[in-house]
Write a protein that holds these residues in place. Structure first.
Motif, PDB file in Angstrom:
ATOM      1  N   UNK A  31       1.512  29.108  -7.076  1.00 58.40           N
ATOM      2  CA  UNK A  31       1.354  28.380  -6.182  1.00 58.40           C
ATOM      3  C   UNK A  31       1.166  28.950  -5.065  1.00 58.40           C
ATOM      4  N   UNK A  32       2.726  29.154  -4.585  1.00 49.26           N
ATOM      5  CA  UNK A  32       3.095  29.980  -3.615  1.00 49.26           C
ATOM      6  C   UNK A  32       2.051  31.577  -3.051  1.00 49.26           C
ATOM      7  N   UNK A  33       2.499  31.834  -4.305  1.00 48.32           N
ATOM      8  CA  UNK A  33       1.479  33.420  -3.866  1.00 48.32           C
ATOM      9  C   UNK A  33      -0.232  33.349  -4.049  1.00 48.32           C
ATOM     10  N   UNK A  34      -0.763  31.960  -4.405  1.00 47.31           N
ATOM     11  CA  UNK A  34      -2.306  31.675  -4.492  1.00 47.31           C
ATOM     12  C   UNK A  34      -2.099  31.563  -2.695  1.00 47.31           C
ATOM     13  N   UNK A  35      -1.330  30.888  -2.443  1.00 47.64           N
ATOM     14  CA  UNK A  35      -1.657  30.037  -1.041  1.00 47.64           C
ATOM     15  C   UNK A  35      -1.607  30.946   0.001  1.00 47.64           C
ATOM     16  N   UNK A  36      -0.161  31.892   0.260  1.00 50.14           N
ATOM     17  CA  UNK A  36      -0.667  33.001   0.462  1.00 50.14           C
ATOM     18  C   UNK A  36      -1.510  33.842   0.540  1.00 50.14           C
ATOM     19  N   UNK A  37      -2.091  34.292  -0.299  1.00 52.57           N
ATOM     20  CA  UNK A  37      -2.905  35.178  -0.123  1.00 52.57           C
ATOM     21  C   UNK A  37      -3.982  34.320   0.016  1.00 52.57           C
ATOM     22  N   UNK A  38      -4.681  32.816  -0.049  1.00 50.43           N
ATOM     23  CA  UNK A  38      -6.128  32.675   0.212  1.00 50.43           C
ATOM     24  C   UNK A  38      -5.816  32.323   2.039  1.00 50.43           C
ATOM     25  N   UNK A  39      -4.736  32.060   2.348  1.00 47.80           N
ATOM     26  CA  UNK A  39      -4.342  32.078   4.032  1.00 47.80           C
ATOM     27  C   UNK A  39      -5.346  33.411   4.299  1.00 47.80           C
ATOM     28  N   UNK A  40      -4.720  34.415   3.316  1.00 44.51           N
ATOM     29  CA  UNK A  40      -4.962  35.730   4.129  1.00 44.51           C
ATOM     30  C   UNK A  40      -6.302  36.235   4.613  1.00 44.51           C
ATOM     31  N   UNK A  41      -6.277  35.562   2.795  1.00 45.27           N
ATOM     32  CA  UNK A  41      -7.886  36.321   3.264  1.00 45.27           C
ATOM     33  C   UNK A  41      -8.606  34.862   3.370  1.00 45.27           C
ATOM     34  N   UNK A  42      -8.716  33.697   3.759  1.00 40.36           N
ATOM     35  CA  UNK A  42      -9.655  32.811   4.873  1.00 40.36           C
ATOM     36  C   UNK A  42     -10.472  32.469   3.522  1.00 40.36           C
TER      37      UNK A  42
END
Length: 175
Positions: A37-48
């Motif tokens: 979940x941390x990976x998904x959240x970080x990538x989603x935040x970076x990619x908006x």
């Protein structure tokens, strides 16, 4: 899709994010867990984008270069955090190896043997179907190919982490 996080494994491998790929690969069974979940959240935040593997895959399909750059940036910015998460997983495996209960100590090797038997059974079934020209059986296997990829991918991830950790323990003289 039953195993949504598995969508990211080929993308992370392709863009050259080995640490993130390893973290995500450990969670292809559908349960994201804290690290996934941390990976998904970080990538989603970076990619908006929304925090889902499907949204990240869609961003990659739409603009692969920008998405690849964002994935690499996230891996570099948070590499210490990701490495700590992997270290915690490895520490858990070491503790299991020292456990007093037989099942707790041997479940990973037993899983490896079971995985190998399942893989051989599937391979023999496919070879037999091809040899006999059994189109119905081949089509049946093709129809469940997505499931088989996720099933064997999850098993290979578990087995790969186990073998990798055991190899490191043996080199360090701890095994």
């Amino acid at each position: 899709m039953a195993f949504p996080i598995a969508l990211l494994v080929p993308i992370l491998a392709e863009v050259g994010a080995p640490l993130l790929k390893r973290l995500v690969s450990q969670h292809t069974g559908g349960q994201l867990g804290e690290a996934g979940q941390a990976v998904i959240d970080a990538l989603a935040a970076r990619l908006s984008t929304s925090a889902s593997p499907q949204a990240i895959k869609e961003a990659y399909r739409t603009d692969p270069d920008a998405t690849a750059n964002a994935i690499r940036a996230v891996e570099i910015e948070r590499r210490d955090e990701w490495a700590d998460m992997l270290a915690n997983v490895n520490a858990t495996m070491r503790e299991e190896g020292r456990a007093t209960g037989l099942l707790q100590r041997i479940w990973r090797p037993v899983f490896g043997l079971g995985y190998a038997l399942c893989f051989v059974a599937l391979a023999l079934t496919l070879v037999r179907a091809l040899w006999r020209g059994d189109v119905a059986s081949i089509n049946a296997l093709a129809a469940i190919s997505g499931f088989l990829i996720a099933f064997y991918g999850m098993g290979a991830s578990v087995l790969g982490v186990y073998v990798w950790q055991r190899s490191a323990e043996k080199r360090a003289g701890q095994a």
